[in-house]
Design an enzyme around this catalytic site. Structure first.
Site, short mmCIF file in Angstrom:
data_model
loop_
_atom_site.label_atom_id
_atom_site.label_comp_id
_atom_site.label_asym_id
_atom_site.label_seq_id
_atom_site.Cartn_x
_atom_site.Cartn_y
_atom_site.Cartn_z
N LEU A 32 6.02 68.21 35.91
CA LEU A 32 5.46 67.18 36.55
C LEU A 32 5.74 67.55 38.08
O LEU A 32 6.85 68.11 38.57
CB LEU A 32 6.05 65.91 36.63
CG LEU A 32 5.82 64.89 35.28
CD1 LEU A 32 6.61 63.66 35.36
CD2 LEU A 32 4.33 64.54 35.64
N ASP A 33 4.51 67.72 39.02
CA ASP A 33 4.96 67.92 40.50
C ASP A 33 6.09 67.21 40.97
O ASP A 33 6.27 66.03 40.61
CB ASP A 33 3.76 67.82 41.33
CG ASP A 33 2.68 68.73 40.92
OD1 ASP A 33 2.81 69.80 40.24
OD2 ASP A 33 1.44 68.44 41.24
#
Length: 296
Positions: A32-33
């Site tokens: 996930l960013d």
């Protein structure tokens, strides 16, 4: 299952959790960013043998789109490129969502972790370099409109169920172009990964506040990652042979994936597939791992 906080990379979150559990071996199952929050399954020890299952699984996201404004990189951190009026109604929003449902082609964004010559694309982007990318095919199973109001047409919240490798920031930009106003991704939260959803997760802050016993109670059995696979139970003799890698004859329809248990029905032995009445091992636990992971 971790509810990753805003502003932390997936690897940073993994290292914090790994230290809290004093784990020697750990891995997460889908990046996930830092700007994204939500479900980040983390596997410890023998459970890492099944991390690929979660990596390959369909994902679900809640995405907040800011319509009418296009930004560098497709998210709220980038500089504004253009602003256009938002002149669409509910029917147009529904039609745009329907247009991007099914098998679609996406151009990976420069902010992705996809590698080019051994280097992640986001590293090139940070250096101001753009490299040529090839479109990729992904499948969007569903796009559900969660929030859109005629009196606030620039805000669109959608739930997206999609295959692995789908770029939601690209989807946001494409939806904006389809609506004729442009858009960027203002917020992203992962809510589903395969059979696991966000309700099963715990925040990093909560984990840090717990004592060791409470943290250990948050650990989930390995087979939650395989919960949507059919279950096969073996008798004692067949279970021992299966753990040694031998094929077993069973009465079961062909299946691409099954989870295999020992005679007690609770001890996970591994993952397998069934072909022509044969149970064929794909991922096996060792006898020591089976005992260590046995559910009471």
């Amino acid at each position: 299952m971790l509810d990753k906080p805003l502003g932390l990379s997936s690897n940073d979150a993994l290292q914090k959790v790994k230290r809290l559990f004093r784990a020697e071996k750990a891995g997460h199952t889908g990046t996930l960013d830092p700007l994204a929050t939500g479900l980040l399954p983390i596997c410890f020890g023998a459970a890492t043998k099944f991390s690929q299952v979660s990596l390959e699984a369909d994902k679900g996201y809640r995405a907040t789109l800011q319509l009418g404004q296009t930004r560098v990189g497709g998210d709220r951190e980038g500089e504004v490129i253009a602003e256009r009026p938002v002149a669409c109604d509910r029917a147009a929003v529904e039609a745009a969502c329907a247009r991007f449902t099914g098998l679609i082609s996406q151009l990976p964004p420069m902010q992705s972790a996809l590698k080019h010559n051994g280097k992640a694309l986001y590293e090139y982007a940070r250096a101001g370099v753009t490299v040529e990318r090839q479109p990729r095919q992904v499948t969007i199973h569903r796009i559900d409109i969660i929030e859109w109001q005629a009196d606030r047409p620039d805000l669109l919240v959608v739930d997206v169920l999609c295959t692995k490798g789908t770029y939601i920031r690209t989807l946001a930009e494409d939806l904006g172009e389809a609506l004729g106003c442009g858009a960027h991704l203002a917020g992203l939260r992962r809510i589903v990964s395969g059979p696991v959803d966000l309700r099963a997760s715990v925040t990093l802050a909560a984990l840090e506040a717990m004592d060791e016993a409470a943290r250990d109670a948050c650990l989930r059995p390995v087979d939650v990652l395989l919960a949507d696979w059919p279950a096969v139970q073996l008798g004692e003799a067949d279970a021992a042979r299966f753990l040694s890698g031998m094929r077993r004859r069973i009465v079961h329809a062909d299946a691409e994936h099954v989870r295999v248990y020992g005679p007690d029905g609770r001890s996970l032995l591994g993952g397998a597939h069934v072909k022509a009445g044969e149970l064929i091992a794909d991922r096996l636990l060792s006898p020591l791992e089976v005992r260590a992971l046995r559910r009471d």
